[in-house]
Write an enzyme that holds these catalytic residues in place. Sequence first.
Site, short mmCIF file in Angstrom:
data_model
loop_
_atom_site.label_atom_id
_atom_site.label_comp_id
_atom_site.label_asym_id
_atom_site.label_seq_id
_atom_site.Cartn_x
_atom_site.Cartn_y
_atom_site.Cartn_z
N ARG A 24 -6.79 15.44 1.61
CA ARG A 24 -7.82 15.01 1.83
C ARG A 24 -8.77 15.42 3.33
O ARG A 24 -8.91 15.68 3.83
CB ARG A 24 -7.15 13.54 2.40
CG ARG A 24 -8.26 13.05 3.20
CD ARG A 24 -7.68 11.76 3.34
NE ARG A 24 -8.97 10.28 4.01
CZ ARG A 24 -8.26 9.49 4.10
NH1 ARG A 24 -7.24 9.03 3.46
NH2 ARG A 24 -9.20 8.69 4.62
N ARG B 160 0.62 -1.23 0.34
CA ARG B 160 0.14 0.00 -0.11
C ARG B 160 0.74 1.00 0.09
O ARG B 160 2.30 0.91 0.54
CB ARG B 160 -0.85 0.22 1.14
CG ARG B 160 -1.88 -0.69 1.37
CD ARG B 160 -3.08 -0.37 1.56
NE ARG B 160 -3.69 0.83 0.80
CZ ARG B 160 -4.36 2.33 1.97
NH1 ARG B 160 -4.76 1.29 2.72
NH2 ARG B 160 -4.59 2.90 0.87
N TYR C 106 -4.78 5.26 -3.11
CA TYR C 106 -3.82 5.98 -3.19
C TYR C 106 -3.03 6.29 -4.29
O TYR C 106 -2.53 5.46 -4.93
CB TYR C 106 -2.66 5.67 -1.98
CG TYR C 106 -3.99 6.19 -0.60
CD1 TYR C 106 -4.86 6.14 -0.63
CD2 TYR C 106 -2.67 6.02 0.01
CE1 TYR C 106 -5.48 5.78 0.84
CE2 TYR C 106 -3.15 6.46 1.42
CZ TYR C 106 -4.81 6.45 2.00
OH TYR C 106 -5.59 6.78 2.93
N GLU D 235 -2.58 2.86 -5.91
CA GLU D 235 -3.24 1.53 -5.79
C GLU D 235 -4.11 1.02 -6.95
O GLU D 235 -4.97 1.90 -7.25
CB GLU D 235 -3.92 1.79 -4.48
CG GLU D 235 -2.86 1.75 -3.46
CD GLU D 235 -3.37 1.90 -2.19
OE1 GLU D 235 -2.73 2.50 -0.68
OE2 GLU D 235 -4.17 2.78 -1.66
N ASP E 53 -3.39 -0.84 8.58
CA ASP E 53 -2.32 0.49 8.95
C ASP E 53 -1.29 -0.39 10.10
O ASP E 53 -0.05 0.11 9.92
CB ASP E 53 -2.95 1.71 9.07
CG ASP E 53 -3.89 2.62 7.85
OD1 ASP E 53 -4.10 2.50 6.90
OD2 ASP E 53 -4.16 3.64 8.57
N GLU F 61 -4.50 13.33 5.15
CA GLU F 61 -2.78 12.75 4.64
C GLU F 61 -3.22 13.96 3.01
O GLU F 61 -4.47 14.79 1.98
CB GLU F 61 -3.17 11.77 3.83
CG GLU F 61 -3.50 10.48 4.58
CD GLU F 61 -4.13 9.43 4.20
OE1 GLU F 61 -3.88 8.18 5.12
OE2 GLU F 61 -4.58 9.47 3.38
N ARG G 204 3.26 -4.72 3.79
CA ARG G 204 2.19 -5.01 5.30
C ARG G 204 2.30 -6.95 5.53
O ARG G 204 1.50 -6.91 4.55
CB ARG G 204 1.46 -4.54 5.21
CG ARG G 204 0.66 -2.89 5.09
CD ARG G 204 -0.39 -2.13 4.98
NE ARG G 204 0.01 -0.37 5.55
CZ ARG G 204 -1.28 0.29 4.95
NH1 ARG G 204 -2.48 -0.10 5.04
NH2 ARG G 204 -0.99 1.43 5.35
#
Length: 333
Positions: free
Chosen positions: A201, A54, A290, A312, A79, A185, A73
Site C-alpha cells: 500500500r 473488517r 480490503y 470488504e 482500528d 499494509e 470489532r
Amino acid sequence: MTKEGAIMDLWSLLPSLLLLFTFSCASGIKIKPVVADEQLLWVGGQTEEVHTYRIPLITFTPQGSLLAFSEARKKSAKDIGAKFIALRRSTDRESLDDGLTWSPPRSLDSQLGVQSFAPGPGFGIQKRHPPAVGRLVVCGHGNIAGDGVFCLLSDDHGQTWRYGAELKSIPYKQPKNNLDLEPDECQPVELDDGSIVVNIRNNRNYHCRCRMVAHSLDGGESLPVEQLEFDRTLVDPAVAAGALQKDGVLYFTNPANNQSRVNFTLRWSLNRGKSWVKDTLKIWPGPSGYSCMTSLKGNGTEDQNYIYVVFEKGHTESIESISFVKVNLYSDQ
C-alpha cells in the site's frame, strides 16, 4: 563451440523451451475468470456483539478446508478498540479437526521486543524454492516506534522468529505529509524463481496513486531500494490488497480506482508482474475495500481451476459486510 556441441546445447534446452511455450499458450488462451459463487460471510450490525467486521483473511489447510477470518470489532468500525477474531470454516472437502481448535497464543516479546508491528493484512508464506526452502516469512508494517514495511523470519517452523527485510519510510520516525514515502499494509508472494515480491500500500501516494512493489532475492533478508517499483497499472486508493501466485500466474485484487474504494477487480500477470493482461474481472462495481486470496494445492479439478477471494463489500460504504467469492479461472472449459 563445435556444430555438434551447439546441437547438444539446443537439445538440452528443448524441454524448458517446450514447457515455457506450452505454459504461455495455455495461460494466454485459457485464463478467462468468472464468478462461480458468492456468499456473504459476515454483515456488520446484525448482532449486539459486533458493530463491524473488517480485515478479511482466507487460507487453506493441508486437509483441504478453507478458513476465512475477520476482525469482529465490537463497539465501532475504528482500528483501535475491543475486538475478537471471527472464523468461518468450509468443510466441503473432507476435514477432521484442521482449523477447528487452536492452541493458546504465545508471546514473542522475548524474541522480537515490544515495538509495534502490524502483520499483513493477509497471509504469511513458507518458501518452496531456494534460497531458504521451508522458511516462514511474515511481512507487515510498523507504527508508533517506526513506520515502513518489515518482515519476520523463522527457520524452525515458527518456534523462533527474528527480523529480516525492511523498507523504511522517508522521513523515518517522523510525522508524514502527503506524497511522502510511507510503505504500509502489504502482501508477500513467492514467485516460481524463488524470489519474494511484496505488494505494498502506497499510503501517502508517493510517486503515483498506485501500488508499490518490492522484491527480495535472498529469502526475505532484505528489500533493496534498487528493487522498489511503482506499478502504474495497479491504480489504488491506498488500501490493503490481495496477491496470489498459482501455477505460474500472479493474481491481484483491489478496488481499482485511484480516488475511492470502489470497483473491486481481479487482475492477472503471466510474467511475474512485469505487466498485466488487459482483460480484468470486475467482481463488484460498488464500495469495496480490503481483500485476500487463496487456492487449494491438490491435483483435483477443483484445486486447479478455482481461486477464492474474501473482500470488504458494501452498497453505501465498503465496510458493511465481508463477502466470499469463488472464481473459476477457466470458464471456457
